[in-house]
Design an enzyme around this catalytic site. Structure first.
Site, PDB file in Angstrom:
ATOM      1  CG  ASP A   1      -2.206   0.817   0.932  1.00 54.12           C
ATOM      2  OD1 ASP A   1      -2.166   1.679   0.026  1.00 54.12           O
ATOM      3  OD2 ASP A   1      -3.226   0.629   1.622  1.00 54.12           O
TER       4      ASP A   1
ATOM      5  CD  GLU B   1      -6.757   5.844   2.303  1.00 50.82           C
ATOM      6  OE1 GLU B   1      -5.796   5.636   3.052  1.00 50.82           O
ATOM      7  OE2 GLU B   1      -6.631   6.013   1.066  1.00 50.82           O
TER       8      GLU B   1
HETATM    9  C1  BGC Z   1      -5.131   3.082   0.162  1.00 52.55           C
HETATM   10  C2  BGC Z   1      -5.361   2.018  -0.874  1.00 52.55           C
HETATM   11  C3  BGC Z   1      -5.151   2.569  -2.250  1.00 52.55           C
HETATM   12  C4  BGC Z   1      -3.805   3.227  -2.347  1.00 52.55           C
HETATM   13  C5  BGC Z   1      -3.514   3.817  -3.708  1.00 52.55           C
HETATM   14  C6  BGC Z   1      -3.874   3.853  -0.061  1.00 52.55           C
HETATM   15  O1  BGC Z   1      -3.830   4.960   0.779  1.00 52.55           O
HETATM   16  O2  BGC Z   1      -5.083   2.486   1.443  1.00 52.55           O
HETATM   17  O3  BGC Z   1      -6.662   1.499  -0.729  1.00 52.55           O
HETATM   18  O4  BGC Z   1      -5.286   1.535  -3.189  1.00 52.55           O
HETATM   19  O5  BGC Z   1      -3.719   4.249  -1.394  1.00 52.55           O
HETATM   20  O6  BGC Z   1      -4.225   4.970  -3.920  1.00 52.55           O
HETATM   21  C1  BGC Z   2      -3.216   9.748  -2.358  1.00 46.70           C
HETATM   22  C2  BGC Z   2      -4.047   8.534  -2.125  1.00 46.70           C
HETATM   23  C3  BGC Z   2      -3.411   7.746  -1.089  1.00 46.70           C
HETATM   24  C4  BGC Z   2      -3.148   8.586   0.150  1.00 46.70           C
HETATM   25  C5  BGC Z   2      -2.438   7.829   1.187  1.00 46.70           C
HETATM   26  C6  BGC Z   2      -3.030  10.514  -1.087  1.00 46.70           C
HETATM   27  O1  BGC Z   2      -2.261  11.646  -1.288  1.00 46.70           O
HETATM   28  O2  BGC Z   2      -3.821  10.561  -3.301  1.00 46.70           O
HETATM   29  O3  BGC Z   2      -4.188   7.762  -3.269  1.00 46.70           O
HETATM   30  O4  BGC Z   2      -4.227   6.682  -0.789  1.00 46.70           O
HETATM   31  O5  BGC Z   2      -2.418   9.733  -0.146  1.00 46.70           O
HETATM   32  O6  BGC Z   2      -2.218   8.577   2.354  1.00 46.70           O
END
Ligand code: BGC
Ligand code: BGC
Length: 610
Positions: free
Chosen positions: A304, A501
């Site tokens: 991730d 998230e």
């Molecule tokens: C998320 C994932 C996601 C990844 C890419 C992460 O922060 O936990 O679900 O696929 O970012 O964007």
């Molecule tokens: C990204 C997301 C990612 C996240 C993780 C963001 O800046 O755009 O895709 O999941 O950071 O913290």
């Protein structure tokens, strides 16, 4: 395999079940062993490590880094759009330009471009946006979920992109977790059934088909079981610790992964979260012994976003821990250059064995071969025929059906619903009634989503209502619910603001005061009140429910608001059933099907039909 048995008899049966299931698995990847091995043998250490690295589009220092670092993959995280904008055309050009970079490397191995197409191709303007998974769980229609996967794949391949970080097969146990809506259900069997259908849909055209994309089951494993206050900052749930014994962990959280693998999922994303204090991304037992060994997962693991950095204060140590635990590809959005250098050092020093690197690259290459990307005639381009169908009425009709099937009717007194289309006047209330952003929630154009009608095209619930009624019916509207006097009925739409998230972690699960005021104001006019709730999870709604003559949980339905009006006006019956137990109070949480806790506001499976 008999799933019920897993739960009751634990480990022994689990292993037995796996043996049985392996026999019936679809043809494996072994037929690509030879070409993958041959290619691997030609590769330098730099070329091998490059295949294991994934940079983010916005983090890419220079497009030629694709060549310099032999990158195996690039992703777009939420909101990481092409510099030329966010249209289908801009995405296609962007994708094609990067593939051209890869085509200039010595071995000309194409890039896998990854994206979070988690409810449609949701980063791209004009894509059809489907309900978030929680709604699909309430619809519980595997055939429909398969179709959604298929359409998502087509809209993705229109722009060329061929890898989605979906489906999320999390089994959320506590609605205070901000990612609850990414899960179909609190029930592992329901999650498993729909996760399988989703994978089958995304890859319906066969792995190498022009209308398929590579699926990724996530977040492995136990992301939905974290306990309160177990995160790094000791406040939330997201990226926290799931604390339970192995039998429980397997029965609830590991359970959906076997069906996802059997359905053909060839990538899996290890979770930020921990199990009994050990980060999943560092857990060799889970990644290597259980997943790749026992469960016979033949694909590759993608970490991730910056997850590897969390494993140790020293980045180099963190890399060694994760790769040695079994991680195959590293999502290093910004730090990919440093990752490349450090992993190379680790191999040269012998801390990461060459055999581990070879295994990781072999797994990645095999998937690329299976996807037809290594064929002589492979073109890393968008698809004009699919572009013609992008965001089409046909695709929207399926999303509208999904909305209809996902709505759950929680209350309907005095036959308030369905609303007649020939009333004199209907008053619509609530800012959320006229808000595509609220309908779509997080992971829509922006990572966190955004409030308002600028988010992307679509039909708001207000305009869907206006389109549904007869010519003689007037539809009036106020955000705050005032001005309804004299109307025959009021429909108020309230909701949670969009989030994704950890920012969705929420200790109270209450509606904002302005949302409650809209309900109260409408009620004060003395007319029957229909409440429609837009939310990523059950909220504590007792007061609102008391005021409502009818109450509909609409989840995060996406761009097709007519799916809501279809039911409000009785064109279709309500069929959705709760895929989560609805708590009466915050103290009840966590509360889940079969945990013996009594007196929820609504039990799992509840849903009126009229
Ligand atoms: C998320 C994932 C996601 C990844 C890419 C992460 O922060 O936990 O679900 O696929 O970012 O964007
Ligand atoms: C990204 C997301 C990612 C996240 C993780 C963001 O800046 O755009 O895709 O999941 O950071 O913290």
């Amino acid at each position: 395999m008999n799933k019920k048995k897993w739960g009751s008899a634990g480990l022994g049966i689990f292993v037995l079940g796996l043996l049985v299931s392996c026999a019936s698995r679809p043809a494996g990847l072994s037929r690509y062993d030879e070409p993958a091995r041959e290619l691997l043998n030609k590769m330098t250490l730099d070329e091998k490590i490059g295949q294991m690295v994934q940079a983010d589009n916005a983090g890419l220092k220079d497009p030629t880094d694709v060549q310099t670092y032999y990158l195996g993959s690039v992703l777009s995280g939420g909101g990481s759009d092409p510099t030329a904008g966010n249209s289908m055309e801009a995405w296609t050009e962007h994708y094609e330009a990067l593939q051209k970079q890869a085509a200039q490397t010595r071995l000309r191995i194409p890039l896998l471009y990854g994206i979070d197409a988690v409810h449609g191709h949701n980063n791209v303007l004009g894509a059809v946006i489907f309900p978030h998974n929680i709604g699909l769980g309430c619809a519980d229609n595997p055939k429909l979920v398969k179709q959604i996967g298929q359409i998502t794949a087509k809209e993705m391949r229109a722009t060329g992109i061929q890898w989605t970080f979906a489906p999320c097969v999390t089994v959320p146990q506590d609605e205070r977790w901000g990612r609850t809506y990414e899960g179909f259900s609190e029930d592992p069997e329901l999650v498993s059934r729909l996760g399988e259908a989703y994978v089958l849909g995304l890859q319906a055209d066969g792995l190498s088909g022009a209308e398929s994309v590579l699926a990724c089951a996530k977040h492995f494993v136990g992301d939905g079981g974290t306990v309160a206050g177990s995160t790094r900052n000791r406040r939330g749930w997201d990226q926290g610790d799931t604390q339970c014994d192995e039998e429980t962990f397997r029965r609830i959280h590991l359970f959906p992964y076997q069906d996802a693998i059997n359905a053909g999922a060839l990538t899996i994303m290890p979770s930020y979260s921990s199990w009994n204090g050990i980060k999943c991304s560092a857990n060799k037992y889970l990644l290597t012994d259980v997943l790749k060994g026992e469960m016979k997962f033949e694909g590759f693991l993608i970490s991730d976003w910056d997850a590897i950095r969390q494993l140790d204060p020293d980045y180099k140590t963190a890399i060694a821990i994760s790769i040695n635990a079994g991680m195959d590809m590293a999502m290093e959005p910004n730090g990919y250059r440093e990752f490349f250098t450090l992993l190379k050092e680790l191999v040269e020093e012998g801390t990461v064995p060459m055999s581990r690197i070879d295994d990781a690259v072999f797994r990645i290459l095999r998937v690329k071969f299976a996807m037809g990307m290594m064929d002589e005639d492979y073109v890393g381009e968008g698809n004009p025929a699919l572009q013609a169908q992008f965001g089409s009425d046909e695709h929207r009709a399926v999303a509208r059906q999904a909305v209809r099937e996902s709505l759950v009717l929680l209350k309907n007194e005095k036959q308030t619903l369905p609303v007649s289309k020939t009333l004199g006047r209907i008053h619509v209330a609530g800012q959320a009634a006229d808000n595509i952003g609220y309908q779509c929630g997080g992971w829509t154009i922006q990572w966190q989503g955004q409030s308002g009608n600028v988010t992307t095209g679509g039909t708001t619930i207000l305009s869907a209502i206006k389109q549904s009624v007869s010519d003689q019916t007037s539809v009036t509207y106020s955000k705050d619910g005032t001005g309804a006097n004299g109307a025959d009925i009021g429909i108020v739409v309230v909701g949670e603001p969009p989030y994704a998230e950890g920012s969705g972690d929420n200790r109270e699960l209450k509606l904002a005061p302005a949302e409650l005021a809209a309900v109260n104001n409408l009620k004060a006019s003395g007319i029957p009140v229909v409440v429609v709730l837009l939310s990523g999870r059950p909220l504590i709604i007792n007061d609102v429910l008391d005021q409502a003559d009818a109450f509909v949980a609409a989840w995060l339905p996406g761009t097709e608001g007519q799916g809501v009006s279809d039911l409000l006006f009785g064109d279709y019956p309500f069929t959705g059933k709760l895929s989560f137990t609805w708590p009466r109070s915050i103290d009840q949480l966590p509360i889940n099907k079969g945990d013996g806790k009594e007196n929820p506001l609504f039990p799992f499976g509840f849903g009126l039909t009229k």
